[in-house]
Design a protein around this motif. Structure first.
Motif, PDB file in Angstrom:
ATOM      1  N   ASP A  64      39.755   7.712  23.618  1.00  0.00           N
ATOM      2  CA  ASP A  64      39.371   8.673  22.590  1.00  0.00           C
ATOM      3  C   ASP A  64      37.950   9.180  22.780  1.00  0.00           C
ATOM      4  OD1 ASP A  64      41.854   8.363  21.396  1.00  0.00           O
ATOM      5  OD2 ASP A  64      41.160   6.717  20.108  1.00  0.00           O
ATOM      6  N   LYS A  65      37.151   8.442  23.566  1.00  0.00           N
ATOM      7  CA  LYS A  65      35.759   8.827  23.771  1.00  0.00           C
ATOM      8  C   LYS A  65      35.450   9.176  25.227  1.00  0.00           C
ATOM      9  CE  LYS A  65      34.158   5.817  20.014  1.00  0.00           C
ATOM     10  NZ  LYS A  65      33.248   4.682  19.644  1.00  0.00           N
ATOM     11  N   THR A  66      36.478   9.161  26.079  1.00  0.00           N
ATOM     12  CA  THR A  66      36.294   9.444  27.500  1.00  0.00           C
ATOM     13  C   THR A  66      37.147  10.638  27.895  1.00  0.00           C
ATOM     14  OG1 THR A  66      36.012   7.059  27.847  1.00  0.00           O
ATOM     15  CG2 THR A  66      36.301   8.418  29.811  1.00  0.00           C
ATOM     16  N   SER A  67      36.589  11.513  28.688  1.00  0.00           N
ATOM     17  CA  SER A  67      37.318  12.710  29.098  1.00  0.00           C
ATOM     18  C   SER A  67      38.462  12.355  30.048  1.00  0.00           C
ATOM     19  CB  SER A  67      36.367  13.693  29.788  1.00  0.00           C
ATOM     20  OG  SER A  67      35.883  13.149  31.009  1.00  0.00           O
ATOM     21  N   VAL A  68      39.423  13.270  30.166  1.00  0.00           N
ATOM     22  CA  VAL A  68      40.586  13.040  31.016  1.00  0.00           C
ATOM     23  C   VAL A  68      40.168  12.911  32.480  1.00  0.00           C
ATOM     24  CG1 VAL A  68      42.776  14.005  31.803  1.00  0.00           C
ATOM     25  CG2 VAL A  68      42.115  14.241  29.416  1.00  0.00           C
TER      26      VAL A  68
END
Length: 216
Positions: A64-68
């Motif tokens: 939820d806090k890390t980009s794809v």
């Protein structure tokens, strides 16, 4: 596969005991945590479980806090590391007793000491230093445990009565294989220069003098 998992569990139990000991420096603690997470990830791969992606410190990445894109790169990097680790493990020729050797060398032994009473006619305050002593090498192999004992036959800190406990940790099989290990108590008298002095003008208070020693 069972032998692989057994070997990894032995490693993890040994490292866990080192982490719980609380005696590792900060840099060694960080390095050991990374070894633990690496071993867990490798074990998940062997058991065909889901791959867990982590940051540089070994913490699990929060989707939820890390980009794809960051998750993809972390996934790719973790997969490459595990693949290299599998190749290294396959190239090793480990005997069947390797896991037993690791378990037997695990420093998980401790000695629990409960001081119930101290009986010695001193007449003044005393300091008791307890430690483990190797008779063959004539050396102390542990830290000192200090107990301050009052002249009236009670601990100086009265709230510690019936609560004087210590655990000597990090004792490995090497320590247990020593010929003779003694629990030694060194007694230091705190008070007058000479016990025969009775006039307060003729002696100095608070002097520390060796008084005796005991071993078991």
């Amino acid at each position: 596969r069972f032998q692989q998992v057994q070997s990894m569990m032995c490693d993890l139990m040994e490292w866990r005991s080192q982490l719980l000991s609380g005696t590792l420096p900060k840099d060694e603690l960080k390095e050991l945590k990374q070894k633990v997470t690496s071993k867990i990830d490798y074990g998940n791969k062997v058991l065909e479980l889901d791959l867990i992606v982590r940051d540089e410190d070994g913490n699990i990445l929060d989707p939820d806090k890390t980009s794809v894109i960051s998750l993809f790169h972390a996934h790719e990097e973790a997969t490459n590391k595990i693949t290299e680790r599998i190749k290294e493990e396959m190239s090793k020729d480990q005997p069947d007793y390797a896991s037993y050797c690791r378990m037997s060398s695990s420093p998980t032994h401790s000695l629990y000491v409960f001081v119930r009473n101290f009986v010695c006619r001193i007449g003044e305050d005393a300091e008791l230093f307890m430690s483990l002593y190797d008779l063959q090498k004539s050396t102390i192999i542990s830290e000192n445990y200090l107990v301050r004992w009052g002249s009236r036959g009670f601990p100086k800190e009265i709230d510690m009565l019936n609560n004087l406990k210590v655990v000597f940790t990090d004792l490995g099989n090497k320590d247990l294989s020593r010929d003779k290990i003694y629990l030694v108590c060194q007694i230091v008298r705190v008070g007058r220069m000479d016990l025969r002095d009775s006039n307060s003008k003729k002696y100095t208070q608070g002097l520390r003098r060796p008084f005796g020693v005991a071993g078991t």
